[in-house]
Design an enzyme around this catalytic site. Structure first.
Site, PDB file in Angstrom:
ATOM      1  N   GLU A   6     -12.625-115.034 -42.616  1.00 56.84           N
ATOM      2  CA  GLU A   6     -12.081-115.841 -42.676  1.00 56.84           C
ATOM      3  C   GLU A   6     -10.818-115.870 -41.683  1.00 56.84           C
ATOM      4  O   GLU A   6      -9.900-115.139 -41.626  1.00 56.84           O
ATOM      5  CB  GLU A   6     -11.693-115.753 -43.850  1.00 56.84           C
ATOM      6  CG  GLU A   6     -12.984-116.301 -44.501  1.00 56.84           C
ATOM      7  CD  GLU A   6     -12.961-118.178 -44.622  1.00 56.84           C
ATOM      8  OE1 GLU A   6     -12.580-118.920 -43.580  1.00 56.84           O
ATOM      9  OE2 GLU A   6     -13.647-118.953 -45.170  1.00 56.84           O
TER      10      GLU A   6
ATOM     11  N   ASP B 275      -6.960-120.600 -48.805  1.00 61.73           N
ATOM     12  CA  ASP B 275      -6.038-121.718 -49.390  1.00 61.73           C
ATOM     13  C   ASP B 275      -6.221-121.740 -50.697  1.00 61.73           C
ATOM     14  O   ASP B 275      -5.770-120.870 -51.617  1.00 61.73           O
ATOM     15  CB  ASP B 275      -5.880-123.434 -49.272  1.00 61.73           C
ATOM     16  CG  ASP B 275      -5.136-124.275 -48.587  1.00 61.73           C
ATOM     17  OD1 ASP B 275      -4.519-124.429 -50.075  1.00 61.73           O
ATOM     18  OD2 ASP B 275      -5.492-125.701 -48.390  1.00 61.73           O
TER      19      ASP B 275
HETATM   20  C1  PRP Z   1     -11.510-123.795 -44.049  1.00 61.17           C
HETATM   21  C2  PRP Z   1     -11.260-122.030 -43.822  1.00 61.17           C
HETATM   22  C3  PRP Z   1     -11.778-121.795 -45.444  1.00 61.17           C
HETATM   23  C4  PRP Z   1     -11.568-122.762 -46.617  1.00 61.17           C
HETATM   24  C5  PRP Z   1     -10.209-122.051 -47.206  1.00 61.17           C
HETATM   25  O1  PRP Z   1     -12.993-123.783 -44.241  1.00 61.17           O
HETATM   26  O2  PRP Z   1     -11.922-121.883 -42.182  1.00 61.17           O
HETATM   27  O3  PRP Z   1     -13.414-121.356 -45.277  1.00 61.17           O
HETATM   28  O4  PRP Z   1     -10.853-123.944 -45.425  1.00 61.17           O
HETATM   29  O5  PRP Z   1     -10.226-123.723 -47.978  1.00 61.17           O
HETATM   30  P1  PRP Z   1     -10.216-122.554 -49.432  1.00 61.17           P
HETATM   31  O6  PRP Z   1      -9.329-120.968 -50.106  1.00 61.17           O
HETATM   32  O7  PRP Z   1      -9.028-123.796 -50.102  1.00 61.17           O
HETATM   33  O8  PRP Z   1     -11.601-122.778 -49.732  1.00 61.17           O
HETATM   34  P2  PRP Z   1     -13.464-125.736 -43.692  1.00 61.17           P
HETATM   35  O9  PRP Z   1     -13.748-126.170 -45.060  1.00 61.17           O
HETATM   36  O10 PRP Z   1     -11.276-126.409 -43.348  1.00 61.17           O
HETATM   37  O11 PRP Z   1     -13.862-125.839 -42.258  1.00 61.17           O
HETATM   38  P3  PRP Z   1     -14.246-125.276 -40.942  1.00 61.17           P
HETATM   39  O12 PRP Z   1     -14.017-124.169 -41.145  1.00 61.17           O
HETATM   40  O13 PRP Z   1     -15.478-125.823 -40.688  1.00 61.17           O
HETATM   41  O14 PRP Z   1     -13.119-126.094 -40.473  1.00 61.17           O
END
Ligand code: PRP
Length: 179
Positions: A97, A101
């Site tokens: 990852e 967050d």
């Molecule tokens: C982001 C990141 C993780 C997720 C983390 O992806 O790549 O997959 O958010 O957030 P969390 O811990 O609150 O679940 P995003 O949904 O922004 O998609 P992307 O990778 O396509 O930008």
């Protein structure tokens, strides 16, 4: 006009940290058949650069996931946009990852992939937002702990742009989902 307010993690610091993480992964998975799973889109860059520091014949696969819209981001309900190409039963799986967050995306993925009976299932993440996790996430290979700021670059986007910045940065302002 999007302006970089500050560079949070430099390209040099990312590179040396990935070298450390790659060396640890090489040691830990020696003699094992390692399958790296990247979580699209954000993880594409860390996966490519981290893997170049792992001296093992890795197999790669990808998943693309999306939370059900901004309003339900914190619900932990995740939609699989692209599933793995192959089965993972009996495989040594390392999820890659870019950022953790709330932890809800990974919590879902760990449960989903864990149910497919891999031989082992571990996590590597470049960035972890300090104190923001709503669920405990056990990360074996961690890059940097960062404050709760909106970050872009090195795979992370602002409305699908800026993923190609070679460093992680904070914007002066950003076009968030609420705008
Ligand atoms: C982001 C990141 C993780 C997720 C983390 O992806 O790549 O997959 O958010 O957030 P969390 O811990 O609150 O679940 P995003 O949904 O922004 O998609 P992307 O990778 O396509 O930008």
């Amino acid at each position: 006009m999007l302006k970089i307010a500050k560079v949070l993690v430099s390209a040099e610091d990312i590179e040396s940290k990935l070298a450390e993480m790659g060396a640890a992964i090489t040691e830990d998975y020696r003699g094992k058949d390692l399958l790296m799973i990247g979580v699209l889109k954000g993880a594409f860059m860390v996966m490519a650069d981290l893997a170049r520091h792992v001296r093992l014949p890795i197999e790669f696969d990808f998943m693309a996931v999306s939370s059900y819209g901004a309003a339900t981001k914190t619900s932990g309900v995740v939609r699989i946009l692209k599933d793995l190409d192959r089965q993972i039963e009996g495989r040594h799986v390392l999820i890659i990852e870019d950022i953790i967050d709330s932890g809800l995306t990974l919590d879902y993925l760990i449960r989903n992939l864990g149910a497919r009976n891999p031989a082992s299932l571990k996590l590597a993440a470049l960035l972890i937002k300090d104190g923001m996790q709503q669920v405990p996430i056990d990360v074996t290979y961690t890059g940097f702990t960062i404050p709760n700021e909106f970050v872009v670059g090195y795979g992370l986007d602002n409305v699908e742009r800026l993923r190609n910045l070679p460093y992680v940065a904070v914007l002066e302002e950003h076009l968030g989902a609420e705008m």
